[in-house]
Enzyme design. Structure first.
Site: not given
Ligand code: DX5
Ligand code: ZN
Length: 216
Positions: A8, A33, A35, A37, A66, A68, A137, A175
């Site tokens: 990620s 990956h 993320d 947000m 991903h 969010m 998740m 994840d």
């Molecule tokens: C959380 C993200 C994850 C995050 C995982 O909201 O969707 O993808 O980056 O990070 P770690 O592996 O540090 O929990």
């Molecule tokens: Zn993620």
């Protein structure tokens, strides 16, 4: 089974994204990956379309994006154009999940659905045959570096039986909070894809950690 490993980028050094993406390119990782947000669906803002484009310009591995964000249907096209190979949207973020899945698939890329820790697997019953990936998740979305929620193992078992009974080919992605203690048990339980952020990027040798995850 050999897992798909998706480091990620959220846990990477944002001031050196090119270097971080190159490290992933040269590692045993399968996907990157990414993320996204929005500070509304989750209590944190990460980055948006231009940064995904920048990551893509250096990436030699597929971007597993991903989202969010609220109203993800408004942004699917933009993230596709930014270089996403897989787009996962949250079941909790849209009242029209079926339509949104069709919208993603019509772009010719893979469609995933992410579930928050409280959301039951049954929420996927009517779409499981249409999707390529389920992102379970194993932390509450919004931040890297959180502790793994053990109830995820029960959800993997439910999801595995739903996938089998619906003849679905969806992959199970885990994840959040993946580390050396839970990675092998997750694969043994049926996970196909492991996302790892802090476990990879806070280590002295991220490439080595990725290699070890790939060869559990
Ligand atoms: C959380 C993200 C994850 C995050 C995982 O909201 O969707 O993808 O980056 O990070 P770690 O592996 O540090 O929990
Ligand atoms: Zn993620």
């Amino acid at each position: 089974m050999t897992p798909i490993i998706a480091p990620s980028i959220l846990a990477a050094d944002f001031a050196n994204l090119e270097r971080e993406v190159t490290m992933i390119n040269e590692s045993a990782a399968d996907w990157i990956h990414v993320d996204v947000m929005d500070g509304v669906f989750v209590p944190n803002i990460s980055f948006g379309v231009p940064v995904v484009q920048a990551i893509h310009s250096h990436a030699k591995k597929p971007l597993d994006v991903h989202l969010m964000i609220t109203q993800p249907e408004r942004y699917v096209q933009a993230f596709y154009e930014a270089g996403a190979s897989i787009i996962s949207v949250h079941e909790e973020a849209t009242p029209h999940l079926h339509r949104l899945i069709q919208q993603i698939k019509a772009l010719g890329i893979k469609a995933g659905v992410a579930l928050n820790p409280h959301t039951p697997i049954s929420a996927l019953e009517n779409v499981i045959s249409d999707i390529d990936l389920v992102c379970l998740m194993s932390v509450n979305p919004g931040f890297g570096g959180q502790s793994f929620i053990k109830n995820t193992f029960k959800k993997i078992a439910h999801l595995k039986s739903l996938i089998a009974s619906s003849n679905s080919s969806a992959l199970i992605e885990i994840d959040g909070g993946v580390n050396q203690d839970n990675a092998k048990p997750l694969i043994d339980a049926g996970a196909d894809v492991l996302v790892a952020g802090n476990f990879v990027f806070t280590s002295v040798n991220p490439r080595d950690v990725i290699f070890r995850l790939k060869n559990l």
